[in-house]
Design a protein around this motif. Structure first.
Motif, PDB file in Angstrom:
ATOM      1  N   GLN A  85       0.827  -1.212   0.000  1.00  0.00           N
ATOM      2  CA  GLN A  85       0.000   0.000   0.000  1.00  0.00           C
ATOM      3  C   GLN A  85       0.864   1.267   0.000  1.00  0.00           C
ATOM      4  O   GLN A  85       0.523   2.251  -0.655  1.00  0.00           O
ATOM      5  N   GLN A  86       1.984   1.219   0.721  1.00  0.00           N
ATOM      6  CA  GLN A  86       2.889   2.382   0.693  1.00  0.00           C
ATOM      7  C   GLN A  86       3.356   2.640  -0.739  1.00  0.00           C
ATOM      8  O   GLN A  86       3.365   3.785  -1.211  1.00  0.00           O
ATOM      9  N   GLN A  87       3.706   1.570  -1.436  1.00  0.00           N
ATOM     10  CA  GLN A  87       4.145   1.724  -2.838  1.00  0.00           C
ATOM     11  C   GLN A  87       3.011   2.249  -3.708  1.00  0.00           C
ATOM     12  O   GLN A  87       3.228   3.074  -4.598  1.00  0.00           O
ATOM     13  N   GLN A  88       1.813   1.784  -3.440  1.00  0.00           N
ATOM     14  CA  GLN A  88       0.667   2.233  -4.252  1.00  0.00           C
ATOM     15  C   GLN A  88       0.406   3.722  -4.049  1.00  0.00           C
ATOM     16  O   GLN A  88       0.119   4.444  -4.996  1.00  0.00           O
ATOM     17  N   VAL A  89       0.542   4.183  -2.792  1.00  0.00           N
ATOM     18  CA  VAL A  89       0.369   5.625  -2.544  1.00  0.00           C
ATOM     19  C   VAL A  89       1.464   6.395  -3.283  1.00  0.00           C
ATOM     20  O   VAL A  89       1.189   7.395  -3.963  1.00  0.00           O
ATOM     21  N   ASN A  90       2.703   5.920  -3.178  1.00  0.00           N
ATOM     22  CA  ASN A  90       3.814   6.601  -3.860  1.00  0.00           C
ATOM     23  C   ASN A  90       3.592   6.659  -5.364  1.00  0.00           C
ATOM     24  O   ASN A  90       3.846   7.694  -5.995  1.00  0.00           O
ATOM     25  N   ALA A  91       3.112   5.548  -5.926  1.00  0.00           N
ATOM     26  CA  ALA A  91       2.876   5.513  -7.381  1.00  0.00           C
ATOM     27  C   ALA A  91       1.798   6.522  -7.770  1.00  0.00           C
ATOM     28  O   ALA A  91       1.904   7.197  -8.796  1.00  0.00           O
ATOM     29  N   ALA A 111       0.929   6.593   7.753  1.00  0.00           N
ATOM     30  CA  ALA A 111       0.924   8.039   8.020  1.00  0.00           C
ATOM     31  C   ALA A 111       1.984   8.791   7.209  1.00  0.00           C
ATOM     32  O   ALA A 111       1.674   9.849   6.638  1.00  0.00           O
ATOM     33  N   PRO A 112       3.238   8.284   7.110  1.00  0.00           N
ATOM     34  CA  PRO A 112       4.223   9.035   6.306  1.00  0.00           C
ATOM     35  C   PRO A 112       3.798   9.163   4.837  1.00  0.00           C
ATOM     36  O   PRO A 112       4.060  10.189   4.203  1.00  0.00           O
ATOM     37  N   ALA A 113       3.140   8.144   4.302  1.00  0.00           N
ATOM     38  CA  ALA A 113       2.687   8.209   2.907  1.00  0.00           C
ATOM     39  C   ALA A 113       1.575   9.252   2.756  1.00  0.00           C
ATOM     40  O   ALA A 113       1.525   9.982   1.763  1.00  0.00           O
ATOM     41  N   VAL A 114       0.705   9.347   3.773  1.00  0.00           N
ATOM     42  CA  VAL A 114      -0.355  10.361   3.741  1.00  0.00           C
ATOM     43  C   VAL A 114       0.277  11.753   3.779  1.00  0.00           C
ATOM     44  O   VAL A 114      -0.126  12.671   3.046  1.00  0.00           O
ATOM     45  N   THR A 115       1.292  11.909   4.606  1.00  0.00           N
ATOM     46  CA  THR A 115       1.998  13.201   4.695  1.00  0.00           C
ATOM     47  C   THR A 115       2.636  13.554   3.359  1.00  0.00           C
ATOM     48  O   THR A 115       2.554  14.698   2.895  1.00  0.00           O
ATOM     49  N   LYS A 116       3.243  12.558   2.732  1.00  0.00           N
ATOM     50  CA  LYS A 116       3.902  12.794   1.441  1.00  0.00           C
ATOM     51  C   LYS A 116       2.877  13.243   0.387  1.00  0.00           C
ATOM     52  O   LYS A 116       3.139  14.164  -0.387  1.00  0.00           O
ATOM     53  N   ASP A 119       1.863  16.790   1.187  1.00  0.00           N
ATOM     54  CA  ASP A 119       2.946  17.706   0.815  1.00  0.00           C
ATOM     55  C   ASP A 119       2.987  17.932  -0.696  1.00  0.00           C
ATOM     56  O   ASP A 119       3.453  18.965  -1.168  1.00  0.00           O
ATOM     57  N   ALA A 120       2.543  16.925  -1.447  1.00  0.00           N
ATOM     58  CA  ALA A 120       2.513  17.055  -2.911  1.00  0.00           C
ATOM     59  C   ALA A 120       1.221  17.734  -3.388  1.00  0.00           C
ATOM     60  O   ALA A 120       0.952  17.791  -4.581  1.00  0.00           O
ATOM     61  N   GLY A 121       0.416  18.195  -2.434  1.00  0.00           N
ATOM     62  CA  GLY A 121      -0.815  18.906  -2.796  1.00  0.00           C
ATOM     63  C   GLY A 121      -1.960  17.978  -3.155  1.00  0.00           C
ATOM     64  O   GLY A 121      -2.935  18.399  -3.774  1.00  0.00           O
ATOM     65  N   ILE A 122      -1.854  16.713  -2.773  1.00  0.00           N
ATOM     66  CA  ILE A 122      -2.921  15.756  -3.100  1.00  0.00           C
ATOM     67  C   ILE A 122      -3.744  15.476  -1.839  1.00  0.00           C
ATOM     68  O   ILE A 122      -3.242  14.891  -0.877  1.00  0.00           O
ATOM     69  N   PRO A 123      -5.015  15.905  -1.813  1.00  0.00           N
ATOM     70  CA  PRO A 123      -5.840  15.641  -0.633  1.00  0.00           C
ATOM     71  C   PRO A 123      -6.119  14.145  -0.477  1.00  0.00           C
ATOM     72  O   PRO A 123      -6.364  13.454  -1.470  1.00  0.00           O
ATOM     73  N   VAL A 124      -6.071  13.683   0.761  1.00  0.00           N
ATOM     74  CA  VAL A 124      -6.356  12.265   1.048  1.00  0.00           C
ATOM     75  C   VAL A 124      -7.633  12.186   1.879  1.00  0.00           C
ATOM     76  O   VAL A 124      -7.743  12.805   2.943  1.00  0.00           O
ATOM     77  N   ILE A 125      -8.614  11.429   1.370  1.00  0.00           N
ATOM     78  CA  ILE A 125      -9.849  11.175   2.117  1.00  0.00           C
ATOM     79  C   ILE A 125      -9.695   9.815   2.784  1.00  0.00           C
ATOM     80  O   ILE A 125      -9.457   8.809   2.099  1.00  0.00           O
ATOM     81  N   ALA A 126      -9.831   9.770   4.100  1.00  0.00           N
ATOM     82  CA  ALA A 126      -9.785   8.487   4.812  1.00  0.00           C
ATOM     83  C   ALA A 126     -11.149   7.838   4.667  1.00  0.00           C
ATOM     84  O   ALA A 126     -12.172   8.429   5.021  1.00  0.00           O
ATOM     85  N   TYR A 127     -11.156   6.619   4.123  1.00  0.00           N
ATOM     86  CA  TYR A 127     -12.419   5.928   3.849  1.00  0.00           C
ATOM     87  C   TYR A 127     -12.590   4.766   4.815  1.00  0.00           C
ATOM     88  O   TYR A 127     -11.732   3.876   4.882  1.00  0.00           O
ATOM     89  N   LEU A 130     -10.012   5.434   9.931  1.00  0.00           N
ATOM     90  CA  LEU A 130      -9.421   6.757  10.161  1.00  0.00           C
ATOM     91  C   LEU A 130      -7.907   6.668   9.996  1.00  0.00           C
ATOM     92  O   LEU A 130      -7.182   6.302  10.919  1.00  0.00           O
ATOM     93  N   ALA A 131      -7.442   6.993   8.792  1.00  0.00           N
ATOM     94  CA  ALA A 131      -6.003   6.968   8.518  1.00  0.00           C
ATOM     95  C   ALA A 131      -5.315   8.038   9.362  1.00  0.00           C
ATOM     96  O   ALA A 131      -5.914   9.073   9.661  1.00  0.00           O
ATOM     97  N   GLU A 132      -4.089   7.777   9.743  1.00  0.00           N
ATOM     98  CA  GLU A 132      -3.318   8.804  10.467  1.00  0.00           C
ATOM     99  C   GLU A 132      -2.627   9.712   9.455  1.00  0.00           C
ATOM    100  O   GLU A 132      -2.503   9.373   8.287  1.00  0.00           O
TER     101      GLU A 132
END
Ligand code: GAL
Length: 362
Positions: A85-91, A111-116, A119-127, A130-132
């Motif tokens: 999943q971390q790789q999928q967020v990065n991709a 959480a670090p992937a959500v922060t990344k 930081d890249a200006g991409i909003p993340v909706i926790a579905y 509750l993602a950190e």
């Protein structure tokens, strides 16, 4: 990412990468359909719990199309693996999607992937979970209420054994914050009433792990001493019921569940599982899609939200919190059939014909 933004980002060498990426607005570049509309990433956690691929994903995509004909959805399933999943967020960040909808496999590790992404200006909706990290919105159900519904139903089914009887508690994976809420809600009802003789937290919500743990509980306690089984969802209920049946336990003690999986609904009709919790899929997926489209367009999520929750950093986040429903054999028709989740024909396979008749499902 749109072509002009990419060029601008390269030209603006004085601006940090993070700032340049943050400047990416709603996508108007080529998306995977060769169109120009926004791209939305949908990141699902596993393929073992039926709901994600059979309910959430199709309802989500349908609603996105209704709201935004030129939007596309990039779909990923982590198959229960945090690193995947971390790789999928990065991709998705590299691809420059305009918003992400994330069901985190493990809230803390992601959480670090959500922060990344943020930081890249991409909003993340926790579905649902509750993602950190710095999420922009949240859609889910009241998890403690889910646990209370399960606990109350179990006590009801246990009848005169509800006071002082013994139960086995099969909880979910505690890296999922929902699992903690379900457990807390259930304990608020069960503590002081029944004796919880064995309790397990189940890695990756695995049916096989639940089966192994339930077999261990039967050996340790003796089948005749188990008056009820709290299973946090239908996958765990499946593992517990298989273990009880292979140990020739008859009659089966009442077993709870969650997710209204078709297999679980059939077990309820057959009398093998007492209840499930139905968390209406369509409203949850629709609210997730409403938030995703607003976020991808760079709009506020407030008009979609009906609530707020605190993110892991303590920030108030716009949210939609929905109401879970307890389902036993008596209200399958008024809930799941009425809502069009399943037809009577789907539920009532030939071996269930007489049970379906008794349940008024014919
Ligand atoms: C929870 C979700 C449940 C269940 C479980 C296993 O977070 O709320 O509906 O599916 O995950 O995937």
């Amino acid at each position: 990412m749109k072509a002009w933004t990419r060029d601008a980002a390269i030209a603006l060498t004085a601006v940090s990468t993070a700032l340049a990426l943050a400047a990416c607005g709603p996508g108007t570049g080529n998306n995977s359909n060769g169109g120009n509309g926004p791209e939305i990433g949908l990141l699902l956690p596993d393929a073992t719990t039926a709901r994600w691929e059979t309910q959430d994903s199709p309802f989500f995509k349908k609603r996105i199309k209704e709201l935004c004909a030129d939007c596309t959805v990039e779909h990923a399933n982590a198959k229960g693996d945090v690193a995947t999943q971390q790789q999928q967020v990065n991709a998705m960040i590299t691809r420059g999607v305009d918003a992400m909808v994330l069901v985190a496999v493990d809230a803390r590790s992601l959480a670090p992937a959500v922060t990344k992404a943020a930081d890249a200006g991409i909003p993340v909706i926790a579905y649902d979970r509750l993602a950190e990290g710095p999420i922009s919105g949240y859609v889910s159900f009241d998890g403690e209420e889910v646990g209370r519904l399960q606990g109350r139903a179990l006590l009801r089914a246990m009848g005169d054994r509800a006071d002082g009887g013994q139960i086995v508690m099969m909880n979910g994976d505690l890296s999922d914050p929902n699992a903690i809420s379900f457990k807390k809600g259930a304990l608020s009802v069960l503590d002081g009433r029944v004796k919880i003789s064995k309790a397990y937290d189940t890695y990756q919500w695995s049916t096989e792990a639940a089966n192994t743990n339930m077999s261990g509980a039967i050996s340790a306690l003796g089948a005749e001493n188990i008056d009820g089984v709290y299973a946090a969802n239908d996958s765990l209920a499946a593992g517990c019921i298989t273990a009880l049946k292979s140990n020739k336990v008859n009659p089966l003690p009442p077993v709870t569940g969650q997710d209204a999986e078709l297999a679980a609904v059939r077990r309820i009709v057959a009398g093998d599982q007492y209840m499930t919790v139905y968390k209406p899929f369509r409203p949850e997926a629709s609210a997730g899609a409403d938030m995703a489209v607003a976020a991808a367009r760079g709009e506020s999520l407030d008009p979609v939200a009906t609530d707020t929750v605190r993110s892991s950093s303590g920030k108030a986040v716009p949210a939609v919190m929905l109401t879970p429903v307890s389902v036993t054999v008596t209200n399958i028709k008024d809930t799941l059939v009425e809502d069009g989740v399943y037809t009577v024909q789907q539920i009532c396979t030939p071996p269930l014909t007489s049970a379906c008749n008794r349940a008024g499902l014919a």
